[in-house]
Enzyme design. Structure first.
Site, PDB file in Angstrom:
ATOM      1  N   TRP A 323       1.204  -0.855   0.117  1.00  0.00           N
ATOM      2  CA  TRP A 323      -0.003   0.495  -0.015  1.00  0.00           C
ATOM      3  C   TRP A 323       1.171   1.694  -0.219  1.00  0.00           C
ATOM      4  CZ3 TRP A 323      -0.666   4.756   3.137  1.00  0.00           C
ATOM      5  CH2 TRP A 323      -1.762   4.805   2.614  1.00  0.00           C
ATOM      6  N   HIS A 324       1.964   1.323   0.644  1.00  0.00           N
ATOM      7  CA  HIS A 324       2.583   2.092   0.593  1.00  0.00           C
ATOM      8  C   HIS A 324       3.044   2.767  -0.481  1.00  0.00           C
ATOM      9  CE1 HIS A 324       2.266   2.767   5.473  1.00  0.00           C
ATOM     10  NE2 HIS A 324       1.971   3.627   5.052  1.00  0.00           N
ATOM     11  N   GLY A 325       3.948   1.338  -1.511  1.00  0.00           N
ATOM     12  CA  GLY A 325       4.894   1.598  -2.475  1.00  0.00           C
ATOM     13  C   GLY A 325       5.318   0.448  -3.729  1.00  0.00           C
ATOM     14  N   PHE A 468       2.243   8.394  -1.679  1.00  0.00           N
ATOM     15  CA  PHE A 468       1.485   6.982  -0.849  1.00  0.00           C
ATOM     16  C   PHE A 468       0.376   7.247  -1.763  1.00  0.00           C
ATOM     17  CE2 PHE A 468       4.551   6.835   2.161  1.00  0.00           C
ATOM     18  CZ  PHE A 468       5.877   6.879   1.518  1.00  0.00           C
TER      19      PHE A 468
END
Length: 468
Positions: A323-325, A468
């Site tokens: 989800w963050h990257g 993000f």
């Protein structure tokens, strides 16, 4: 348009609030929806089609929820949910993960001696797509579970998804948390005052702490990880540790303050996470709304603690990392957190809880190291930095300036000291006790104008979580 900018503070926000408070109550959602679209358009003006993408998300999910509400069979409801979630996750995948998948598939094909290659889309990531995708997905899932009724007003649903205070970087607010406030909320002078105070505190944390210590982390990268000394390496990662906290915490406070001004009570996103004594506790205090989303919509549906808890925990942390990257460092970051929390669940946390000092020392080491894997996307550079933190891990390739720690650290003594103090939560405790004193109010006003002066000098950076 970022909150810590002249365009927002002295153009958009005053004009928006003037119209918002002048119109009757029944028109306030329309003003908020329109203002939010203008705000978002300003941020994506080089790619205006992204406004259309967000509008389509509203229409698709509203239609799926309404059809779901009319379906009497579980199969029909499941089909509506699948259609809506396919759109939500599909859009997120195409814009955020498609090139990551293509790059790794091509690498496999190349190593297998095959000439075929997947093309790259090279799409610019729409601002805030990770946040608003999770928000609208939670609404659709709640309607499917019959925990929420389908919202009949397209304007109300659109306002919920698009409202600019938390559109770009959260907090992630579920519809059930604000449903009542979407239809009726308190617009009062007290809320206005409280909101302005929270917004100002967030601005102070962002401009006077996060941006200043962030400059030290940027300087560390400019020197080159190969050339920094061991003390400088620790100082640099400590700076990033403070930067990411006060950057995101400051944004969350500003979002909460803006919401308060308009009568909304957004949930808290942080609770002094750097006082934690375990990684388990840390992630109950950090980005609280994201953790709550994964708990309610991934962990518990998979079985929670009742069925295969470690498997469920693994899925949650792999998804949290992704989800963050879309890069391998985020995957490894999520896996590392999974391993730490697994060890804590297997007994380590009990030992840490019995000796609080040991828990704090453990987190004093683990938190910066976890952020290093988060911050350095190139894994080869990550290893180089790790050898600077722990010289016994490898040989140096070049000369090191032994005085770099003093030279660059001396310019950030006061911001680092302020960051350390604010991480304890003590300033917030004192503020809550004395916030209505004239001296505190004067101090906030004075610091607000100090922030404005710093912004005038160009000492400002975009929020880290915008990426993000």
């Amino acid at each position: 348009m970022v909150f810590s900018s002249f365009a927002f503070l002295f153009c958009f926000l005053p004009a928006f609030l003037l119209v918002y408070f002048l119109v009757p109550g029944r028109w306030k959602n329309a003003v908020l929806f329109t203002g939010s679209l203008i705000f978002y358009y300003y941020g994506v003006r080089e790619h205006p089609v992204y406004v259309l993408l967000m509008m389509l998300s509203i229409l698709v999910n509203a239609s799926a929820a309404r059809h779901m509400a009319r379906c009497r069979s579980k199969k029909g409801r499941t089909g509506c949910l699948a259609a809506g979630m396919s759109w939500n996750i599909g859009c997120l995948f195409v814009f955020k993960y498609l090139d990551f998948v293509s790059r790794n598939v091509n690498l496999i094909l190349e190593r297998g001696g095959m000439s075929a290659r997947l093309p790259f889309a090279n799409l610019v990531l729409p601002i805030g797509i990770s946040f608003y995708t999770f928000q609208i997905s939670s609404y659709l899932i709640d309607v499917y579970r019959k925990e929420e009724k389908a919202e009949p007003s397209l304007l109300t649903l659109g306002t919920y998804l698009c409202m600019f205070p938390q559109l770009i970087a959260g907090p992630i607010v579920t519809y059930r948390e604000v449903r009542g406030q979407m239809h009726r909320r308190d617009h009062s002078f007290r809320n206005l005052e409280e909101g302005l105070r929270e917004f100002t505190i967030g601005l102070i944390l962002k401009v006077l702490i996060a941006n200043r210590v962030g400059g030290l982390w940027t300087q560390t990268g400019s020197i080159g990880y190969e050339s920094i000394s061991c003390p400088m390496a620790w100082l640099g990662i400590a700076a990033y540790t403070f930067q990411i906290y006060f950057d995101f915490y400051g944004y969350s406070l500003m979002a909460k303050g803006l919401g308060k001004i308009m009568g909304f009570d957004f949930p808290d996103n942080f609770s002094n996470p750097y006082l934690s004594r375990s990684m388990t506790e840390f992630w109950r205090r950090w980005h609280i709304t994201l953790g709550g989303w994964f708990r309610d919509y991934v962990y518990i549906p998979l079985g929670g603690n009742r069925s295969h808890p470690y498997r469920n925990l693994f899925f949650v942390w792999m998804l949290t990392g992704l989800w963050h990257g879309a890069s391998w460092n985020f995957v490894l970051w999520g896996f590392a957190l999974f391993l730490l929390i697994l060890l804590e669940k297997r007994g380590m946390k009990k030992a840490l809880d019995r000796v609080p000092v040991l828990g704090h020392l453990y987190m004093l080491l683990v938190i910066p190291l976890s952020w290093l894997l988060f911050a350095v996307t190139d894994l080869s550079q990550f290893w180089i930095y790790l050898t600077r933190l722990f010289p016994f891990l490898g040989q140096r390739a070049g000369a090191v300036y032994s005085g770099d720690f003093i030279k660059y650290g001396s310019a950030c003594i006061w911001p680092m000291a302020a960051a350390l103090l604010c991480s304890t939560g003590l300033p917030r405790i004192l503020y809550e006790k004395y916030k209505y004193r004239a001296s505190v109010t004067f101090g906030l006003v004075a610091l607000f104008w100090v922030c404005v002066y710093c912004m005038y000098l160009g000492l400002d950076d975009p929020f880290l979580y915008y990426q993000f």
